[in-house]
Design a protein around this motif. Structure first.
Motif, PDB file in Angstrom:
ATOM      1  N   CYS A 155      -0.897  -2.973   0.684  1.00  0.00           N
ATOM      2  CA  CYS A 155      -0.216  -3.438   1.887  1.00  0.00           C
ATOM      3  C   CYS A 155      -1.216  -4.133   2.808  1.00  0.00           C
ATOM      4  O   CYS A 155      -2.429  -4.037   2.626  1.00  0.00           O
ATOM      5  CB  CYS A 155       0.429  -2.264   2.645  1.00  0.00           C
ATOM      6  SG  CYS A 155       1.603  -1.296   1.679  1.00  0.00           S
ATOM      7  N   ASP A 156      -0.700  -4.851   3.799  1.00  0.00           N
ATOM      8  CA  ASP A 156      -1.557  -5.458   4.803  1.00  0.00           C
ATOM      9  C   ASP A 156      -2.239  -4.369   5.633  1.00  0.00           C
ATOM     10  O   ASP A 156      -1.692  -3.289   5.848  1.00  0.00           O
ATOM     11  CB  ASP A 156      -0.746  -6.358   5.741  1.00  0.00           C
ATOM     12  CG  ASP A 156      -0.134  -7.528   5.008  1.00  0.00           C
ATOM     13  OD1 ASP A 156      -0.710  -7.962   3.994  1.00  0.00           O
ATOM     14  OD2 ASP A 156       0.931  -8.016   5.442  1.00  0.00           O
ATOM     15  N   VAL A 173      -7.408  -4.852   2.975  1.00  0.00           N
ATOM     16  CA  VAL A 173      -6.060  -4.401   2.654  1.00  0.00           C
ATOM     17  C   VAL A 173      -6.043  -2.878   2.674  1.00  0.00           C
ATOM     18  O   VAL A 173      -7.086  -2.220   2.731  1.00  0.00           O
ATOM     19  CB  VAL A 173      -5.592  -4.915   1.267  1.00  0.00           C
ATOM     20  CG1 VAL A 173      -5.462  -6.420   1.272  1.00  0.00           C
ATOM     21  CG2 VAL A 173      -6.538  -4.451   0.178  1.00  0.00           C
ATOM     22  N   ARG A 232       2.778  -5.599  -0.653  1.00  0.00           N
ATOM     23  CA  ARG A 232       2.307  -6.901  -1.111  1.00  0.00           C
ATOM     24  C   ARG A 232       2.053  -6.922  -2.622  1.00  0.00           C
ATOM     25  O   ARG A 232       2.178  -7.957  -3.263  1.00  0.00           O
ATOM     26  CB  ARG A 232       1.027  -7.277  -0.380  1.00  0.00           C
ATOM     27  CG  ARG A 232       1.208  -7.472   1.116  1.00  0.00           C
ATOM     28  CD  ARG A 232       2.220  -8.535   1.430  1.00  0.00           C
ATOM     29  NE  ARG A 232       2.234  -8.887   2.849  1.00  0.00           N
ATOM     30  CZ  ARG A 232       3.167  -9.589   3.431  1.00  0.00           C
ATOM     31  NH1 ARG A 232       4.204 -10.007   2.714  1.00  0.00           N
ATOM     32  NH2 ARG A 232       3.126  -9.874   4.708  1.00  0.00           N
ATOM     33  N   ALA A 233       1.648  -5.794  -3.193  1.00  0.00           N
ATOM     34  CA  ALA A 233       1.347  -5.748  -4.623  1.00  0.00           C
ATOM     35  C   ALA A 233       1.390  -4.300  -5.079  1.00  0.00           C
ATOM     36  O   ALA A 233       1.346  -3.366  -4.254  1.00  0.00           O
ATOM     37  CB  ALA A 233      -0.027  -6.363  -4.916  1.00  0.00           C
ATOM     38  N   TYR A 285      -2.354 -13.845  -1.854  1.00  0.00           N
ATOM     39  CA  TYR A 285      -3.672 -13.212  -1.903  1.00  0.00           C
ATOM     40  C   TYR A 285      -4.472 -13.766  -3.083  1.00  0.00           C
ATOM     41  O   TYR A 285      -3.911 -14.091  -4.128  1.00  0.00           O
ATOM     42  CB  TYR A 285      -3.530 -11.697  -2.050  1.00  0.00           C
ATOM     43  CG  TYR A 285      -3.311 -10.951  -0.753  1.00  0.00           C
ATOM     44  CD1 TYR A 285      -4.239 -11.030   0.271  1.00  0.00           C
ATOM     45  CD2 TYR A 285      -2.188 -10.145  -0.557  1.00  0.00           C
ATOM     46  CE1 TYR A 285      -4.054 -10.337   1.465  1.00  0.00           C
ATOM     47  CE2 TYR A 285      -1.995  -9.451   0.623  1.00  0.00           C
ATOM     48  CZ  TYR A 285      -2.938  -9.552   1.634  1.00  0.00           C
ATOM     49  OH  TYR A 285      -2.761  -8.871   2.802  1.00  0.00           O
ATOM     50  N   PHE A 317       2.005  -8.931  -7.853  1.00  0.00           N
ATOM     51  CA  PHE A 317       2.154  -9.341  -6.462  1.00  0.00           C
ATOM     52  C   PHE A 317       3.634  -9.566  -6.139  1.00  0.00           C
ATOM     53  O   PHE A 317       4.410 -10.032  -6.972  1.00  0.00           O
ATOM     54  CB  PHE A 317       1.347 -10.609  -6.174  1.00  0.00           C
ATOM     55  CG  PHE A 317      -0.135 -10.367  -6.161  1.00  0.00           C
ATOM     56  CD1 PHE A 317      -0.891 -10.572  -7.302  1.00  0.00           C
ATOM     57  CD2 PHE A 317      -0.760  -9.921  -5.020  1.00  0.00           C
ATOM     58  CE1 PHE A 317      -2.249 -10.345  -7.304  1.00  0.00           C
ATOM     59  CE2 PHE A 317      -2.122  -9.694  -5.009  1.00  0.00           C
ATOM     60  CZ  PHE A 317      -2.873  -9.900  -6.154  1.00  0.00           C
ATOM     61  N   LYS A 370       5.290 -12.525  -0.169  1.00  0.00           N
ATOM     62  CA  LYS A 370       4.191 -13.310   0.372  1.00  0.00           C
ATOM     63  C   LYS A 370       2.841 -12.824  -0.122  1.00  0.00           C
ATOM     64  O   LYS A 370       1.821 -13.485   0.087  1.00  0.00           O
ATOM     65  CB  LYS A 370       4.214 -13.273   1.906  1.00  0.00           C
ATOM     66  CG  LYS A 370       5.395 -14.014   2.520  1.00  0.00           C
ATOM     67  CD  LYS A 370       5.306 -14.022   4.036  1.00  0.00           C
ATOM     68  CE  LYS A 370       6.471 -14.798   4.653  1.00  0.00           C
ATOM     69  NZ  LYS A 370       6.415 -14.801   6.138  1.00  0.00           N
ATOM     70  N   GLY A 371       2.806 -11.656  -0.785  1.00  0.00           N
ATOM     71  CA  GLY A 371       1.551 -11.166  -1.336  1.00  0.00           C
ATOM     72  C   GLY A 371       0.992 -12.054  -2.418  1.00  0.00           C
ATOM     73  O   GLY A 371      -0.191 -11.967  -2.764  1.00  0.00           O
TER      74      GLY A 371
END
Length: 676
Positions: free
Chosen positions: A445-446, A398, A432-433, A364, A357, A360-361
């Motif tokens: 990703c978002d 996601v 994000r990861a 999750y 990650f 900000k990921g």
């Protein structure tokens, strides 16, 4: 006598008008304004001339008697740097402060918190950092506090609860953490803390606001969000007994315990503790001997535990780069699912089958096994791989991008992803990861449900379709330009793949986000067609080395796409291959058929912004200049579009305590300040 009275009245009126004409705020306020402007670099000329009255300066509003400054409004004028102390704080009667949509950095000065007359503070869309000072609770007259889309961190101060007149509190798009304080003010009508790092349960006093006001905080729970999990439920009281009562029998037993009984309990507890300690030491020695007999070096126990869970151990030297999922950290990971075992087996010996990650990921709450169990839907296939929409069992959605033809080793891939994880901007879609194995490379990703700009512009043209109006196109152009400028100036990174299908839309168009940025270094030159299909600058030969000027060229093609409604990736009407959009526009403009350039959908909508359309066309043509040095830089493109699009996404009424809130107006392009 009847003639004298009117003359006296007339003379008094003339005298009062003369006094008003020469009225001027105190020298201290005038010098405070000049000190603020002198100490703050700004990109636009404001024309604050010492030979003119201060009340006539751009952005300065005085009271009816022209005797004191009551409003300072400088939105989107290109202010750069921190708010200098002892400047604005020397305007004792200031009621409204608006410095939104600039590039202000640093914290909120303490002297602003001494302005007791302040009713509205609009500082959104800047880069203000630090904590929200608790001294804001001293502003008793404050009605609107808008600090959204900055870099603020730390907790939300409880002192906000003391603001009895507060009607609007906007803190979304920051890095605030901790719990939300219970703000019980019944006058609060507008509240938003979405897209932060807040945790815990939502106070009951704020549960009346919609779920959108709290979205994007992965550790928030409670109404209107899903309920909190009762990890530590309170013990149920006995029937007929209130929760605060204690059974009388328990208290009686406590009173009846003798000294000998207490001593026996203490001795017994010590003996049990010693026995447990001895057992732990014996187990540790036994495990160490067994590991030595099997030839395993010290420090491999974590990898051995990972193998018992069906997770392959990290390769030698890569341990520090791996991040376990939150479930593993809590000891709640499931052991040996078939899907995880298959991925671990395909990863090859020495690869770690875990998600890493970034940024900000880390908030999750899923792991690789959850991702493999999720229902998947293909969103599209691009030059870098296939994108899937994954809906996890817990409800999180996601986007998983399955990369193809990655040509770098694990260590280089890790380093590059770590650099991308540091990129955070509202007009960029961050990674994000990621997951790396021998056979699979994944990015997470978002998910943005509104789709891409390409689909909005070109998808299913015909009856039943809602065309994209001029306001939405201008704001999308500004969003893409701001995202690209941030990549170039803040991170020194080239995007390398700017195109309309990589511009993803949010409900508010000025928050559209550029995706798939800076992935070119991890692919082989022959495997990725970066900027292909009409977006690639003519000088680009090696797609692994796009330049800032090449990005600006691609941005220029994107602007032409917004103006013409034509996609450069589609075949031309003449059937001679892919449409070269810049050359086609040049040919039409050269023949003075400028009106023929613009999208027919804009004409059908009755777009009345011909001057803005022509001005944006000029910016686009500058961006697609054949000679790279003739193209503007990305920050200059942002400035030019802002100057063109003043007023988009905004109302024409002035912000006031009773009018349309300024935070609602700021969702479009910041207005260009008039030049005297």
């Amino acid at each position: 006598m009847a003639v004298v009275v009117p003359r006296a009245v007339l003379l008094a009126a003339v005298a009062s008008l003369a006094c008003l004409a020469f009225a001027e705020p105190p020298p201290s306020e005038r010098s405070a304004l000049l000190a603020f402007l002198t100490a703050t670099p700004h990109e636009r000329r404001l024309g604050w001339n010492t030979s003119t009255p201060a009340c006539a300066w751009v952005g300065v509003t005085c009271d009816a008697a022209q005797s004191t400054v009551v409003q300072l409004r400088l939105p989107g004028v290109g202010l750069v740097g921190a708010i200098p102390p002892a400047t604005i704080g020397r305007l004792p009667n200031l009621q409204v402060l608006s410095l939104r949509s600039n590039r202000i950095i640093g914290g909120i000065p303490d002297d602003l918190l001494q302005l007791s007359s302040l009713r509205a503070i609009f500082l959104q869309n800047n880069m203000i950092s630090g904590a929200i000072p608790s001294g804001v609770g001293k502003l008793a007259a404050l009605e609107r506090l808008v600090l959204s889309h900055n870099n603020l961190s730390g907790p939300i101060p409880f002192a906000l609860n003391s603001l009895a007149s507060l009607r609007s509190l906007r803190l979304e798009g920051n890095r605030l953490s901790g719990k939300i304080p219970s703000i019980t003010n019944p006058e609060l009508k507008d509240f938003n803390v979405s897209v932060n790092s807040l945790n815990g349960s939502i106070p009951q006093a704020l549960a009346r606001f919609p779920a959108d006001s709290f979205a994007g905080n992965l550790q928030l729970c409670g109404k209107p969000l899903p309920p909190c999990s009762p990890f530590f439920p309170s013990p149920s009281p006995a029937p007929g007994m209130s929760p605060g009562d204690e059974p009388a029998t328990v208290s009686n037993k406590k009173r009846k315990l003798s000294g000998a009984a207490i001593a026996g309990i203490v001795v017994g507890a010590v003996v049990v503790a010693l026995l447990l300690l001895a057992a732990i030491v014996l187990c540790a020695r036994s495990r160490r001997r067994r590991g030595a007999r099997e030839g395993a070096p010290k420090g491999t126990s974590a990898a051995a535990v990972g193998q018992t869970r069906g997770v392959a151990p990290p390769a030698s030297g890569d341990v520090t780069g791996m991040t376990s999922s939150s479930k593993d950290d809590m000891g709640g990971g499931t052991s040996g699912s078939a899907a995880a075992a298959a991925v671990a087996a395909g990863a090859g010996t020495g690869e770690a089958s875990r998600l890493v990650f970034l940024g900000k990921g880390a908030g999750y709450s899923f792991d690789l096994e959850d991702l493999l169990r999720a229902s998947a839907e293909v969103l599209g296939k691009g030059s870098v791989g296939t994108s899937y929409k994954a809906v996890l069992e817990e409800g999180t959605t996601v986007v998983v991008k399955r990369l193809k033809d990655v040509a770098v080793a694990r260590r280089e891939f890790d380093a590059h992803m770590e650099a991308l994880g540091r990129v955070e901007h509202r007009n960029l879609l961050p990674v994000r990861a990621y997951y790396f194995s021998k056979d699979e490379k994944l990015l997470v990703c978002d998910y943005l449900p509104n789709g891409s700009l390409s689909a909005m512009l070109h998808g299913s043209r015909g009856s039943g379709r809602t065309p994209m109006d001029w306001d939405a196109r201008m704001r999308s152009a500004l969003s893409a330009s701001r995202g690209l400028a941030h990549l170039h100036s803040a991170h020194n990174l080239a995007h390398g793949n700017v195109k309309s299908s990589n511009v993803l839309l949010r409900p508010d168009y000025d928050a559209a986000a550029l995706s798939d940025f800076c992935l070119h270094p991890i692919f082989a030159p022959s495997s990725i067609r970066t900027g292909a299909g009409g977006y690639r600058a003519p000088e680009v030969v090696d797609t692994r080395r796009p330049t800032f000027k090449a990005d600006v060229y691609s941005l220029g093609v994107l602007l032409l796409e917004l103006l013409t409604g034509k996609s450069p990736t589609h075949a031309s009407l003449e059937g001679d291959g892919t449409l070269d959009l810049p050359r086609w526009v040049q040919s039409v403009v050269r023949e003075e058929w400028t009106a023929e350039v613009f999208d027919v959908e804009l004409v059908r909508l009755g777009a009345s912004a011909e001057e803005e359309m022509v001005a944006l066309l000029q910016v686009a043509m500058a961006c697609v200049a054949t000679v790279p040095d003739a193209r503007p830089d990305a920050p200059d493109v942002v400035r030019m579009i802002e100057e063109i699009g003043g007023g988009h996404g905004q109302t024409t009424t002035e912000e006031s305590a009773r009018g349309t809130p300024e935070e609602e107006r700021s969702r479009g392009t910041p207005p260009a300040a008039p030049t005297p």
